[in-house]
Design a protein around this motif. Structure first.
Motif, short mmCIF file in Angstrom:
data_model
loop_
_atom_site.label_atom_id
_atom_site.label_comp_id
_atom_site.label_asym_id
_atom_site.label_seq_id
_atom_site.Cartn_x
_atom_site.Cartn_y
_atom_site.Cartn_z
N LYS A 50 55.58 38.87 29.38
CA LYS A 50 56.50 39.55 29.01
C LYS A 50 55.98 40.80 28.11
N MET A 51 56.30 42.10 28.99
CA MET A 51 56.06 43.09 28.13
C MET A 51 57.49 43.75 27.55
N PRO A 52 56.92 44.29 26.46
CA PRO A 52 58.20 44.88 25.75
C PRO A 52 59.27 45.80 26.45
N GLY A 53 60.63 45.40 26.29
CA GLY A 53 61.56 45.72 26.96
C GLY A 53 61.70 45.43 28.49
N GLU A 54 60.71 44.88 29.00
CA GLU A 54 60.69 44.25 30.27
C GLU A 54 61.22 42.83 30.33
N PRO A 55 61.65 42.30 31.50
CA PRO A 55 61.83 40.75 31.65
C PRO A 55 60.52 39.94 31.65
N ARG A 56 60.44 38.86 31.38
CA ARG A 56 59.54 38.03 31.65
C ARG A 56 59.28 37.54 32.93
N VAL A 57 57.90 37.68 33.47
CA VAL A 57 57.66 37.50 34.79
C VAL A 57 56.66 36.05 34.62
N SER A 58 57.10 35.39 35.81
CA SER A 58 56.19 34.14 35.90
C SER A 58 55.29 34.24 37.10
N TYR A 59 54.17 33.81 36.96
CA TYR A 59 53.05 33.76 37.96
C TYR A 59 52.63 32.21 38.21
N ASN A 60 52.44 31.99 39.47
CA ASN A 60 52.23 30.49 39.99
C ASN A 60 50.77 30.65 40.22
N ASN A 61 50.23 29.01 40.29
CA ASN A 61 49.22 28.91 40.92
C ASN A 61 47.98 29.98 40.43
N VAL A 62 47.99 30.16 39.37
CA VAL A 62 47.04 31.32 38.81
C VAL A 62 45.76 31.01 38.89
N THR A 63 44.91 31.64 39.50
CA THR A 63 43.37 31.40 39.37
C THR A 63 42.81 32.46 38.39
N ALA A 64 41.38 32.06 38.07
CA ALA A 64 40.81 33.36 37.17
C ALA A 64 40.81 34.40 37.68
N LYS A 65 40.65 34.54 39.05
CA LYS A 65 40.93 36.12 39.74
C LYS A 65 42.24 36.32 39.67
N THR A 66 43.22 35.73 39.96
CA THR A 66 44.53 36.47 39.95
C THR A 66 44.93 36.94 38.58
N LEU A 67 44.52 36.05 37.75
CA LEU A 67 44.83 36.17 36.36
C LEU A 67 44.19 37.53 35.84
N GLN A 68 43.08 37.86 36.22
CA GLN A 68 42.65 39.16 36.00
C GLN A 68 43.56 40.32 36.74
N ASN A 69 43.74 40.13 37.79
CA ASN A 69 44.83 41.17 38.52
C ASN A 69 46.10 41.38 37.95
N ILE A 70 46.59 40.04 37.24
CA ILE A 70 48.02 39.97 36.41
C ILE A 70 47.79 40.97 35.51
N LEU A 71 46.90 40.39 34.39
CA LEU A 71 46.50 41.24 33.22
C LEU A 71 46.35 42.67 33.46
N LYS A 72 45.46 42.98 34.52
CA LYS A 72 45.32 44.34 34.43
C LYS A 72 46.46 45.28 34.95
N ALA A 73 47.33 44.71 35.91
CA ALA A 73 48.61 45.14 36.49
C ALA A 73 49.60 45.69 35.18
N HIS A 74 49.75 44.22 34.16
CA HIS A 74 50.82 44.72 33.17
C HIS A 74 49.91 45.44 31.94
N PHE A 75 48.67 45.36 31.75
CA PHE A 75 48.27 46.09 30.50
C PHE A 75 47.35 47.43 30.95
N GLN A 76 47.06 47.63 31.94
CA GLN A 76 46.42 48.63 32.36
C GLN A 76 47.51 49.55 33.09
N GLU A 77 48.17 48.91 34.24
CA GLU A 77 48.98 49.84 35.09
C GLU A 77 50.45 49.79 34.71
N GLY A 78 50.79 48.67 33.77
CA GLY A 78 52.31 48.95 33.31
C GLY A 78 53.02 48.57 34.38
N ILE A 79 52.63 47.78 35.35
CA ILE A 79 53.69 47.24 36.35
C ILE A 79 53.30 45.59 36.41
#
Lengths: 754, 149, 626
Positions: C77-106
């Motif tokens: 959950k990023m400030p001002g944005e809704p909480r987004v749920s990711y399923n069956n997260v693997t180490a690899k997708t985790l990196q993508n998720i975190l990068k998307a949110h924290f580096q790309e802002g989406i």
């Protein structure tokens, strides 16, 4: 007592009035309605496992077990519907699929019954009569009553090997139906905790921890489990193949002063088994190993003396009673009174003791009727007797709020006292034990003090001093004891009833004189009750009958004044002409003599061979009474004819007296002896209340015993070596020997561990 | 009495209610319930050794022999059963050469079954020490075991 | 009470700040199931990411939200944005998720399963609109996966302990009245009206009364209680306080399986927090109500779920049931009046008290009010923890929520080892206490196990009977011996050695055990067999007459075969075969010697998952024996 209001209930369309606070099963049984049941047994908490006693009750779901369901006003109960009958049959079938049942359903069943007698002689393994309990089996009875004639399920034979390595009883758990009676009796009635269910489900078995033997597990061998077992899983070694007894004779055990009521099981003029009686007020059915198992082997011992015999240079010669009486009379005639000594066992009956003292005094003209008991106690005898004669009744323990047991262990004796103490402890009384090693009471005690016997007196002294001063002033107490003594003193002071139990270890400890003294202080100054757990069965009867030097019949009984015991000096170092032993088998206490008459049931083990042997009958073979440690006069009932030519002690005295032409002893039977006692000892057969003894003046204890032999290892005393008429039970009873050896080795290993 | 047992007992009151918690603590400390432990507990709680054994042998949790260095627990809950839990157990029994409830001779593994680990949605599961492995297959498990020495 | 109100205000403020999030929040579902799926590894990866990238973010371990098939779950959950749920997260997708949110802002929409906002968001569906969640009514599970179970403030902020406060303002009898009006029935299995039991206990004479929360969730295949305690322990504890107040108990015990270490840990934490907040001890919240809670760990005996056995176990005895009457409500623990309620019952109580009886009766149907949680497992597409209104048809649960069966639906098992297996014809059966009982099953504590064509019904019946037989305490004859006979008969049948008479014997035995056994365990033990005999008789007959197991499960009735046409000869199976039953040179179709095969499944699995061919080894029904 207010009468309980009866409840109105309907059982099988009969309107009945039943006692409240019972279960449906009890109510039904009391109203003569039969409901089959295997796991329930009177005196045991109900369990509800066998499911045979199911009934239908209006308003209750399903089929409640009648043994667990409390009866209530207005209940409508059906015990015998078609549905119940078929359900019971089905359940019984299941039960029997865990129990080899060829005795029930074998095609040759009826023929087999007919030829049973011969089959028994064949080795047990060759026949199918594998069950020691055949014909005494509740399962057989129930199967018949439930009307089951065949079973459709395969049998799960569990393949356990029969456990035969413990004394007195064998265990074949292949026959066990897990009704739990043995577990309940061991835990709830005996408070012993040797038996427990182990594992669960189909793997459930019964026994002690870690596959230990019962000896290792602290079993008392009280046999309660054997008595309650509805199948042949548990069976007494001695009686297992006998089948049903012919008769049952109620008597009193004479192995110790508790005076337990015994039900002797008699078959073919032999005592084959002994059962407790749970309705007995003195022992409440809590008999010990000795009464339960050590009687048949003793009275049927192959060593039994069956004919009179005399010592000749080439060995013993069997003689007739007439010859024997002649011989005895010849030896006793003409000797001076001080040259003769009569020693009687305190395990004789009141009647035999009465005749013994009369014989000594009136026929032999001597006052020297003594007992090895007196020699055991030596110069501490009078203080000991003072305590013994004022001992409290056993049921006072039930109301006790504090119990201090010194040198007491009830594993293999004194169980009705020991279990009452345990019960009190479990119900919240303060229980403190003082001993040299683990005692069987420790399990329920608040504190178990362990120290060497010489220190007991000092510990007790400190406690008594502390209690007497009510915690005020300075009391000299060893540092390491201070906090403990302070703590337990506080609880003892707050308790309404305190009891001190003095066990045999204490009676035979070197500090006993001081222990007796402190006990008197507790009793007289602090209102404690005292119970002395000594081994001398009919000691009180001995005193009451006057089978005691310097005291005539009845002199010890209460009639106002305190009694001062003036004992004549007895010198054991002085050689006697004739010593006459009646039921005395301990030769360590006998003075040297020219001629030794030995009157007993079993031969002695001694270097000194008796010159004349007179075979006496034992307590299962002649009637009479005994006085227990509380002073109650209890009946001994003849159960079998005497062994071969053995005769009651009173009869032998009678005959010798007759021969000596002293026409004073002319008793036709025991009743005649009792009539004489009634005359001389007023109120002795008064009833159920204990006979009361006069206060003995304990301060006037004289040095009366001279030349007493040094008794080695006295501290272990006669207590750990129970005997009857001077013969250690361990000598003739295999199981007692096994227990003896076990106790000795475990004591040894305990010492090594320390 | 060994010190650890003394310490465990001191944490509990002398009520019979404490028996199972005490046994659990002892098992946590030693991995099993020894005769010596039972003796100590018996004296403290005033319950006979035989009764203590009777109680402890009732419950699946307690064992009376030294455990292996690693405990392997195969879940045989319903969900795991329908997804092949029993096959896993068989394979382990065969692979380790022991039966359920036993310990390998080299004390490396102790094998037990458990009724349900509550991870039914990830069935079949196997627990090795504290780790729970989900959606286990026979071959995955074989590989997994190699990591435990 | 004022003190707590102050604390609540503070907590709410904290919560608002927390949810308002000036800082991003990363939620990790870290209940036991999440952990088994690898949540803890993800947690450390997240922390490493935060450290390495010097990102500001809060990481929160939450409980289980329910859809276990999606584990491990990570929400961002990023400030001002809704909480987004990711399923069956693997180490690899985790990196993508975190990068998307924290580096790309989406959000990393590709891997997202749902969001918790109100409006549409990056084409990600709303979480509660997911087919698995939409039909659910979440009352007991309302906080699960949403709040931090180790933080009492978060529970307070979502109206925690409001129910207790309401209760303490009423006389205890009125609390019982509310529960009565709400129509709450015990969620442990039998569905006995809660208020009735309470009234008996409240009126029973005795100074000391006990309240026991039964968390000895023993049904294999059921984990509702574990999830609830791990995810929202305070809800259960609040329920205990309410119940204790109503019946007049001053001592409470939670009897929980030792196999649930995380749940025990969370309870301990929660209890410590309650002490700190004055929610335990004397004069709770300024009232005259005194209460304390102890945790007792079960030691591994299914039968201890039975009330009298549970009491025995707490008293330090063997957990063997006792006959009733007397009922524990009158004479229970140490002979004192004792109420034993299930975890879910406790978890429901705060909601009823907080919102009122009338609110609760809106859910469910007459006689079966409210909701029930289930663990939906087995051969289902979307296994997990669910909560539905009582009366919801099985079909809705299996197909709408569960997403249907992987292959063809065969049966659903309700009520665990005490319940029954229901066939397809009952799919429209409403799930309520009476309907299930009418078809020979029970509600039980809430295990729902779905079976498909690959499940052998005889094997399942044997499995359950074998379970109850092993868990039988051994006290009463019908259960100890009867279940053993039943297991052996079933065993015979699964070996293809059964006879038609065996079916009759099974029914007779089942009947005897049901009527004759001492406790609930025994009385219900035959249910799985009796229901399958009723609804799947043909499958039994196939095993008996044709020696055929159509699901290819019963070992003696199946064989492994290599399909020559498909086998590429990769030798994978040759390597794993423990008995050397498979032979053959590389690149040539292998041979499988059925006489050596022990049917261990190794080859089958290796072929399916690792080998090139994929499905060259099949398990199939063996030919009928002559």
């Amino acid at each position: 007592m207010t009468r309980e209001k009866k409840l109105k209930v309907t059982i099988d369309s009969r309107e009945l009035e039943v006692r409240p606070n019972t279960t449906i099963l009890q109510a039904a049984r009391e109203s003569d309605v039969y409901i089959p049941s295997l796991c329930t047994l009177e005196h045991l908490p109900s369990y509800g496992a066998c499911r045979l006693c199911i009934v239908e009750v209006d308003g209750l779901r399903g089929y409640p077990t009648s043994c667990t369901t409390p009866i209530e006003e207005g209940m409508v109960i059906r015990t015998d519907t078609t549905e119940l009958r078929s359900l019971r049959q089905e359940i019984l079938k299941l039960l029997l699929s865990e129990h080899p049942a060829s005795c029930l359903f074998c095609e040759e069943h009826d023929e087999c019954k007919e030829f049973q007698g011969t089959i028994r002689k064949v080795g047990v393994t060759t026949g199918c009569r594998y069950c020691p309990n055949d014909a005494r089996c509740e399962l057989q009875e129930i199967t018949e009553k439930v009307g089951l004639t065949e079973t459709s399920y395969p049998v799960y034979y569990r393949g356990f090997s029969v456990e035969k390595y413990d004394p007195f009883y064998d265990r074949d758990y292949n026959l066990c139906i897990l009704c739990g009676r043995c577990v309940r009796v061991c835990n709830s009635v005996r408070l012993n905790g040797t038996l427990s269910f182990k594992q669960r489900g189909k793997l459930t078995t019964i026994g002690p921890a870690f596959d230990r033997t019962h000896l290792e597990a602290g079993c008392e061998f009280c046999g309660a489990c054997v008595s309650v077992c509805p199948t042949g899983a548990l069976s007494a070694k001695v009686s297992k193949w006998y089948g049903k007894p012919d008769t049952q004779v109620t008597t009193t055990c004479v192995y110790c002063p508790v005076g337990c009521r015994l039900e002797l099981q008699v078959k073919n003029n032999e005592v084959i088994d002994v059962l407790p009686n749970y309705d007995s007020p003195i022992d409440r059915g809590l008999i010990c190993v000795k009464g339960r198992f050590a009687i048949p082997e003793y009275v049927l011992s192959p060593e039994r003396l069956g004919t009179p015999s005399r010592l000749t240079p080439v060995g013993y010669e069997v003689i007739s009673w007439d010859q024997a009486i002649d011989e005895a009379a010849k030896r006793l005639r003409g000797t001076k009174p001080e040259d003769k000594l009569v020693m009687v066992s305190p395990q004789l009956s009141n009647e035999d003791l009465f005749v013994a003292q009369q014989f000594t005094r009136e026929v032999l003209g001597s006052d020297a009727v003594i007992s090895s008991m007196m020699i055991d106690l030596g110069d501490d005898l009078v203080p000991f007797l003072e305590l013994v004669t004022s001992s409290s009744t056993f049921d006072t323990i039930e109301d006790a709020r504090g119990v201090l047991a010194v040198g007491f262990d009830s594993t293999y004796g004194y169980s009705p006292v020991g279990i009452r103490i345990k019960k009190a402890g479990r119900e919240g009384a303060l229980l403190v034990t003082l001993g040299a090693c683990d005692s069987n009471l420790d399990m329920l005690s608040e504190t178990a003090f362990q120290m060497e016997p010489p220190q007991w007196a000092e510990f007790l002294g400190s406690l008594v001093d502390y209690l007497a001063r009510g915690g005020k002033g300075k009391v000299k107490i060893r540092k390491e004891w201070t906090s403990d003594i302070e703590r337990i003193s506080r609880i003892f002071s707050d308790s309404s009833t305190n009891i001190l139990v003095i066990g045999q270890e204490a009676i035979f400890s070197s500090g006993r004189r001081e222990i007796f003294e402190k006990a008197r202080t507790l009793r007289d100054k602090l209102g404690w009750k005292i119970i002395v757990a000594h081994p001398y069965t009919n000691l009180l009867g001995m005193l009451a009958m006057g089978a005691f030097p310097g005291a005539k019949p009845g002199e010890f009984l209460k009639n106002g004044d305190a009694v001062t015991v003036d004992l004549p000096v007895i010198d054991l170092a002085k050689r006697k002409k004739v010593v006459y032993l009646i039921g005395e088998g301990r030769f360590d206490t006998i003075p040297d003599c020219d001629y030794l008459i030995y009157q007993n049931g079993l031969p002695p083990v001694a270097s000194r061979q008796p010159d004349l042997i007179l075979p006496a009958s034992l307590f299962t073979e002649s009637s009479g009474t005994t006085t227990n440690g509380e002073g109650r006069v209890l009946k001994i009932e003849k159960a079998t004819e005497p062994f071969m030519d053995a005769k009651p002690d009173w009869w032998i005295f009678n005959r010798i007296a007759e021969k000596l032409n002293k026409g004073k002893l002319k008793y036709k039977d025991v009743a005649a002896v009792q009539a004489a006692i009634k005359k001389q000892v007023k109120g002795f057969y008064g009833g159920r209340k204990p006979v009361e003894f006069a206060r003995i003046n304990a301060e006037r204890a004289t040095k009366w015993l001279r030349g007493a032999p040094k008794q080695e290892g006295q501290s272990s005393g006669a207590g750990n070596n129970p005997s009857y008429r001077g013969i250690p039970l361990a000598r003739v009873v295999a199981g007692m020997k096994a227990i003896d050896e076990w106790v000795n080795t475990s004591l040894l290993s305990d010492k090594e561990a320390q | 009495m060994p010190e650890p047992i003394r310490t465990i007992l001191a944490k509990h009151s002398r009520e019979p209610d404490e028996l199972i918690p005490v046994l659990q603590d002892v098992q946590k400390e030693y991995g099993y319930i020894s005769a010596e432990s039972v003796r100590g507990i018996s004296k403290y709680l005033r319950i006979s050794e035989n009764t203590i054994y009777g109680v402890s042998s009732f419950y699946a949790q307690f064992r009376f022999t030294e455990p292996g260095r690693h405990s392997v627990k195969v879940c045989l809950g319903t969900a795991c059963h329908v997804r092949g839990g029993a096959t896993l157990l068989e394979m382990l029994e065969r692979g380790l050469g022991i039966h359920c409830g036993e310990t390998t001779e080299d004390k490396r593994f102790g094998l037990d079954r458990v009724a349900c680990l509550g991870c039914c949605a990830l069935s079949p599961v196997v627990q090795i020490d504290k780790e729970i492995y989900s959606r286990v297959t026979v071959n995955k498990l074989t590989e997994q075991l190699k990591e435990y020495e | 009470m004022n003190k707590l109100k102050k604390k609540i205000n503070l907590a709410k403020k904290k919560w608002e700040e927390f949810v308002d999030n000036r800082e991003p929040i990363i939620y990790v579902g870290a209940a036991s199931c999440g952990r088994a799926a690898g949540a803890l590894d993800l947690l450390s990866d997240i922390n490493r990411f935060i450290e390495e990238n010097r990102v500001k973010a809060k990481v929160v371990e939450v409980g289980c939200i329910g859809p276990c098939y999606l584990e491990p779950l990570v929400d961002v959950k990023m400030p001002g944005e809704p909480r987004v749920s990711y399923n069956n997260v693997t180490a690899k997708t985790l990196q993508n998720i975190l990068k998307a949110h924290f580096q790309e802002g989406i959000p990393f929409a590709k891997a997202a399963i749902g969001h918790f906002g109100t409006n549409s968001y990056h084409d990600i569906p709303r979480f509660y609109e997911l087919p698995m969640l939409k039909p659910q009514v979440r009352i007991v599970l309302r906080n699960c996966g949403l709040i931090n179970p180790e933080d009492i403030d978060q529970y307070l902020a979502v109206d925690g302990y409001q129910g207790l406060m309401k209760a303490l303002q009423m006389p205890p009898d009125d609390v019982i009245g509310v529960v009565r009006q709400a129509g709450l029935r015990g969620r442990g299995g039998a569905g006995f009206p809660t208020f009735k039991k309470w009234t008996v206990c409240r009126n029973a004479p005795g100074e000391q009364k006990y309240l026991i929360c039964n968390a000895d969730e023993g049904d294999p295949g059921a984990f509702m209680n574990r999830s609830l305690i791990e995810s929202d322990p305070h809800a259960v504890l609040e329920g205990m306080l309410i119940a204790a107040y109503a019946i007049g108990a001053s001592k409470g015990i939670i009897y929980i399986r030792a196999e649930y270490p995380l749940a025990i840990e969370r309870l301990k934490t929660a209890i410590a927090q309650m002490r700190e907040y004055g929610l335990l001890g004397t004069k709770i919240l300024g009232s005259n109500f005194n209460f304390d809670i102890k945790i007792k760990e079960g030691a591994g005996a299914f039968v201890c779920g039975e009330e009298t056995a549970l009491i025995g176990s707490i008293e330090g005895k063997r957990g063997m049931p006792k006959s009733r009457p007397p009922f524990p409500a009158i004479s229970g623990l140490h002979g004192c009046p004792t109420i034993i309620n299930n975890v879910e019952t406790m978890g429901t109580l705060p909601n009823i008290l907080r919102n009122g009886a009338e609110w609760y009766t809106k859910y469910g149907k007459e006689g079966n009010r409210g909701t029930k949680t289930f663990s939906l497992v087995g051969k289902i597409r979307r296994p997990g923890l669910i909560e539905v209104q009582l009366g919801t048809p099985l079909r809705e649960i299996i197909f709408d929520i569960g997403g249907g069966v992987q292959k063809t639906f065969k049966a659903i098992q309700t009520g665990g080892p005490s319940g029954g297996c229901l066939s397809e014809e009952f799919l429209d059966l409403p799930v309520d206490y009476e309907s299930l009982a009418s078809v020979g099953s029970i509600m039980g504590s809430g295990g729902l196990i779905v079976m498909d064509e690959d499940t052998c019904i005889v094997d399942v019946a044997k499995y359950f009977l074998d379970f109850t037989q092993k868990e039988s305490c051994g006290k009463c004859v019908p259960c100890r011996v009867g279940t053993r006979h039943m297991v052996e008969l079933l065993d015979k049948i699964t070996h293809g050695e059964g006879t038609a008479d065996d079916l009759l014997s099974l029914r007779n035995l089942g009947d005897t055990i049901k009527k004759g056994a001492l406790c609930g365990l025994g009385q219900t033990a035959p249910n799985p067999v009796l229901t399958t005999l009723r609804y799947f008789r043909n499958e039994y007959l196939e095993h008996i007459k044709d020696q055929r197991c159509r699901a290819a499960v019963c070992k003696d009735l199946i064989e492994y075969r290599v399909i020559k046409e498909k086998c590429t000869g990769c030798q994978s199976c040759v390597r794993v075969c423990p008995t050397g039953a498979i032979t053959g040179p590389r690149s040539e179709p292998h041979n499988l010697d059925v006489t050596k095969c022990i049917k261990c499944r190794s080859c089958y699995e290796i072929c399916r998952f690792d080998a090139i061919a994929g499905d060259a080894i099949v398990i199939r029904t063996a030919e009928k024996r002559s």
